[in-house]
Structure formats: C-alpha cells, structure tokens
Write a protein that holds these residues in place. Structure first.
Motif, short mmCIF file in Angstrom:
data_model
loop_
_atom_site.label_atom_id
_atom_site.label_comp_id
_atom_site.label_asym_id
_atom_site.label_seq_id
_atom_site.Cartn_x
_atom_site.Cartn_y
_atom_site.Cartn_z
N SER A 306 0.80 -1.22 0.00
CA SER A 306 0.00 0.00 0.00
C SER A 306 0.83 1.26 0.00
CB SER A 306 -0.92 0.01 1.23
OG SER A 306 -0.16 -0.01 2.42
N GLY A 307 2.14 1.15 -0.20
CA GLY A 307 3.02 2.31 -0.25
C GLY A 307 2.79 3.14 -1.50
N ASP A 308 3.64 4.16 -1.67
CA ASP A 308 3.53 5.02 -2.83
C ASP A 308 3.63 4.22 -4.12
OD1 ASP A 308 3.32 7.18 -1.17
OD2 ASP A 308 5.45 7.69 -1.22
N GLY A 309 2.64 4.41 -5.00
CA GLY A 309 2.62 3.68 -6.26
C GLY A 309 2.16 2.25 -6.13
N GLY A 310 1.70 1.87 -4.94
CA GLY A 310 1.27 0.49 -4.71
C GLY A 310 -0.21 0.31 -4.99
N LEU A 311 -0.77 -0.77 -4.42
CA LEU A 311 -2.18 -1.09 -4.63
C LEU A 311 -3.08 -0.13 -3.88
CD1 LEU A 311 -1.99 -4.99 -4.28
CD2 LEU A 311 -2.07 -3.66 -6.39
N ASP A 312 -4.29 0.01 -4.37
CA ASP A 312 -5.26 0.88 -3.73
C ASP A 312 -5.63 0.31 -2.36
OD1 ASP A 312 -8.50 1.43 -3.41
OD2 ASP A 312 -7.35 3.16 -4.12
N VAL A 313 -5.61 1.16 -1.32
CA VAL A 313 -5.85 0.68 0.04
C VAL A 313 -7.27 0.16 0.20
CG1 VAL A 313 -4.08 2.10 1.11
CG2 VAL A 313 -6.36 3.05 0.78
N LEU A 314 -8.23 0.76 -0.48
CA LEU A 314 -9.61 0.28 -0.38
C LEU A 314 -9.78 -1.10 -1.01
CD1 LEU A 314 -11.73 3.49 -1.08
CD2 LEU A 314 -11.39 2.32 1.09
N LEU A 315 -9.03 -1.33 -2.09
CA LEU A 315 -9.08 -2.65 -2.73
C LEU A 315 -8.49 -3.71 -1.79
CD1 LEU A 315 -9.71 -4.31 -5.27
CD2 LEU A 315 -7.39 -3.78 -6.08
N LEU A 316 -7.39 -3.38 -1.13
CA LEU A 316 -6.79 -4.31 -0.17
C LEU A 316 -7.73 -4.55 1.01
CD1 LEU A 316 -3.10 -3.03 -0.08
CD2 LEU A 316 -3.89 -5.22 -0.96
#
Length: 502
Positions: A306-316
């Motif tokens: 979930s860091g910068d440029g990572g997966l969307d936090v809501l999706l996770l």
C-alpha cells in the motif's frame, strides 16, 4: 507607492508561508520521526501482546473463579469493546494535548487497572479494574500509536504504519505462550500484576513521541480557530463531526460495525473453544500465537503493497474482509480437528491483520491529516459498537426463532399421535390412499425397509405389502398375520396389531 506596498506585502506573505512550511515539515520523514517510529513499534508490540490475550485470560478466569461462562465472558467483552468505543475520547485527548501526553494517560490507566486486578476477589471487581479502567487505557495507547505516524511521516507513512502493525502481530505471537505461562505459574491474578509491570514500558514509548512540526502546527491551527468557549464548541473543535458529511467515510464506519461483530468473538472465545473440544490450555493459547504469526506476515506485506505507487488501500481492505469472512464460514467443516483450528487461526490472522494495518492509510485518504485523529477514533468506536451489539443480536435471533415457532401453531393440522387405543397399537393410514396410489406406496422406501422404522428401536417393517407385517425388535410386539390380500391393505384406513401375549 501602493505598488511597492503590495509587492512588499506579497513578499512578506510568501516568506511567512515559507517559514510556516519549514516549521510544519520539521522532523517529518527525518530526524526525530524515526524515534517516534521506535516508540510506535514498542507501543504496538505491547498493544498486540495484551489486548489480543483476552481469550487466554478468559480461560484463566473460568478456571480460577469457576463462574458461569457468559458472566465471565462479559469481562473480556467489556475490555475489548471499551477499548474501541472510547476511541473518540482518545482523539479528543490527542487534539487537546499531544500524542505524547495521550499515551502517558493511557499508560497510567493500564498500570492502575492491571495492578488493581491483582487484588480482585470476584468478577465484579474485575469488571471495573480490567474491563473498564485497563480497557480505557488501551483505547488511548492503540489510537495514539497509529495517529503519531500520521504526524511523523508523509512519504513513508504507509510503510511505517505497516511496520509498526507488524510488531503488533509479533506481540500477538508472543502473548499466547507467555501469558499462559504466567497464568500457570502465578494464577490469573498474579498474571495481571506482572502484566501491569510490563505495561509500564508504555511510558518509555510515549517519551520517544516528541511532537513533530506537523503536529505542533495542527494544534496551533486548532487554537487559532476557537471563537467560543462553550462545551459544544470545544467538542466540535476537538472532535470534528464534519467527517460525517463524507459519505465514503460513513460507509467505512458502517463496515467497521460489521467487522466488530465477529472479530471480538473470535479472539475471546477461540482458545476456550479449543479447550472444550478436549485440547489443553496450552493448545488454546497457541492458537493466538498462530493468529499473531499470520498477522505479522500480512501486516508487513500490506505495508509494502500500500506504499507510494502500490495497490489501492480500499481494494486491499475489501479483499482482506472478504477472505476473512470466507475462511470463517468454512471453519465449522474442520473445527473439530486441532490442525484445522491452527490453520484457521493462521488464515484469520493473515487476513484480519490487513485491515488493522490499513486503518491509518484509509482514514488519511478519506478525511485528510487535520481530521485523522477523529477518523481513527470513530473507526475504532464503530468496531466497538459492532462488538457490543453482537450478543444482543444473538439473543434477538433466538427470540426470532421463538416467534417463528409460535407462528407454526397457526393452522396446525390435527394429526393423531397416540398409537395406543384400547390396549392395541394403531397405525393410521391416510384415507386418501386409493387404488391408484397403492403402487407408489408399494415401492416406497417410507414403510418398506424404511430407516424411519427399521433400526429405530421401536419396530421394524421389512415387509408390509407381502401379505404380512413383521414387527421385530420392539420388545412388546411379535409376528402378526392380519391380511393375505394386498387389496385389503390398500383400502385399509386403520390397521390394528395385537399385543404380544405369552
């Protein structure tokens, strides 16, 4: 002249904004921020080790006081729910003072609550000392150890939150064997006293949480915006109810209520469930270690993902909740085996740890930094509400079942149930059974070789349409011949069977 004044004014304003920006970003992502991270890591480790041990303590209280399971469970349930419900109170303390002061308040309450629990003579005292006082203290330490990283980091916010949450999982991993060992050697009351001593390390963690420039600027902003001194104005200033205008965040809060419904129940009752299945107390405590192991792994991975440029936090967040629910749904299929309990515990920790680690990033993304303490406090409060209404909902389901049973009395058919009439046994055959229906009954498995009669211990009927009825194994009926004709039995409404005579 006016042009010169305007130019001077713009230049001064720009320099002032630059100075404010420099002050605001002091120690953000650098310098003392890393000491704040160490303090948050230590606090999260202690939080994980003590808050997730409620299930193990529940088993210890059952063994020590020998009280009713429901009454004993109320203490652990109150502890877990107070911890979450008072999240907004912790948010007010953070906004009113600082993260450092807030965690010191929580530390004091935990030490007092655990220390006083050592002298408890009954569960009513523990309801106050452990359930309320210690639970309130943990609401401060849990909320603060998440909020501090929002102030201390900007670029590395997700990564540092994930790292600190991983240590909460490590605390869960340690808590099972450690606290069970304390209970075995010193009883559950002695374990409370020792846990109070361990909890004093929260003071050290809080001392490392020096306010960053960003936190100081936030407090300055709050002070500058106070127009009134009334109680309602103070509450609105330090607990920002404007977040409820954010529909997306409201959905997150509603979802958190349904997170709290099963979450506290699993943590509280899973160790005792294992014990009731015939396994040892150590086996039950090890399940918490498995939850901690899975949670540690997942919180690290989520922090990276979930860091910068990572997966969307809501999706996770969505995926974690869905997989946690799916694993819980299929748990009854293998819950009777200890290896199955261990696998479920690891999976539960693996996915439930994700939405714990995502609390800070989701709240920050939804409401911003200014409302972060309020948002996190409300999130934990929503989880506490879910945990609080879980038992009443279970009671409501029983009441609903009772009402449905009452509804079943409407238009209930009047079917004779007394088989003994005038000293004889009567089998009633539906009068609607006619010639056309007889072939269907003749091949039916209901009477001929039926498991309903055969093997019931009441009677066996291997043959009803073969010219005779054989009733064996009943203890009071013997072979009786009453008809040699299939046609007669087809038209019969009542068959009378003569009791055994010797």
């Amino acid at each position: 002249m006016s042009n010169i004044f305007v130019s001077f004014n713009v230049t001064c304003r720009g320099k002032l904004l630059m100075l404010l920006r420099c002050h605001t970003m002091r120690d953000v992502d650098e310098g003392h921020a890393w000491l704040c991270l160490i303090g948050a890591i230590g606090a999260q480790f202690l939080n994980g080790a003590m808050t997730y041990a409620s299930g193990i303590i529940h088993v210890g209280l059952l063994d020590y006081f020998k009280e009713d399971v429901a009454k004993t469970a109320l203490i652990g349930s109150l502890f877990a729910n107070i911890l979450c419900l008072l999240g907004p109170l912790a948010s007010i303390a953070i906004n009113l003072t600082s993260c450092r002061v807030s965690i010191m308040i929580g530390s004091s309450l935990i030490v007092i609550g655990f220390g006083a629990s050592f002298f408890a003579k009954n569960l009513n005292v523990l309801l106050v000392t452990y359930g309320i006082i210690a639970g309130t203290g943990f609401s401060f330490t849990v909320t603060t150890s998440i909020v501090i990283l929002g102030y201390a980091f900007e670029k590395y916010r997700s990564a540092t939150v994930g790292l600190s949450m991983a240590f909460a999982g490590a605390g869960m991993f340690v808590c099972g064997p450690l606290i069970q060992s304390l209970i075995d050697h010193y009883t559950v009351l002695g374990a409370f006293l020792l846990l109070g001593g361990i909890a004093s390390n929260f003071f050290v963690c809080g001392a490392l949480m020096k306010p960053s420039g960003l936190e100081e600027w936030h407090k300055y902003f709050l002070k500058q915006n106070k127009q009134n001194t009334g109680a309602s104005s103070i509450l609105k200033r330090f607990l920002h109810f404007g977040v409820f205008k954010n529909i997306s965040f409201v959905f997150i809060l509603l979802g958190a209520i349904f997170v709290g419904l099963p979450y506290s129940l699993v943590l509280l009752h899973l160790p005792n469930f294992s014990v009731t299945e015939g396994y040892t107390h150590e086996d039950g405590a090890f399940l918490m270690a498995m939850i901690g192991l899975g949670s540690t792994v997942n919180r690290i991975l989520v922090g990276i993902a979930s860091g910068d440029g990572g997966l969307d936090v809501l999706l996770l967040y969505f995926g974690s909740l869905g997989l946690t629910g799916a694993s819980t749904l299929i748990f009854p299929l293998f819950s009777g085996y200890y290896i199955g309990q261990c696998i479920y515990s690891f999976i539960f920790g693996l996915y439930s740890g994700a939405f714990c680690a995502l609390t800070n990033p989701i709240c920050f993304e939804m409401v911003g930094l200014d409302n972060l303490p309020t948002a996190i406090g409300l999130y934990f409060c929503a989880i506490g509400i879910g945990g609080l209404i879980g038992p009443p909902l279970a009671g409501a389901s029983f009441i609903l079942a009772a009402l449905l049973t009452l509804m079943a009395t409407i238009n209930k058919p009047n079917i004779p149930t007394n088989l003994i009439q005038n000293g004889n046994i009567s089998l009633s055959i539906d009068s609607n059974v006619g010639e056309s229906a007889a072939p269907a009954m003749q091949g039916s498995g209901f009477l001929k070789g039926s498991g309903f009669f055969r093997g019931s211990g009441f009677m066996t009927a291997p043959e009803i349409f073969g010219g005779s009825i054989s009733l064996r194994g009943s203890g009071f009926l013997s072979l009786s011949q009453f008809s040699d004709s299939k046609d007669n039995i087809r038209q019969a409404k009542v068959v009378e069977i003569t009791p055994l005579t010797e």
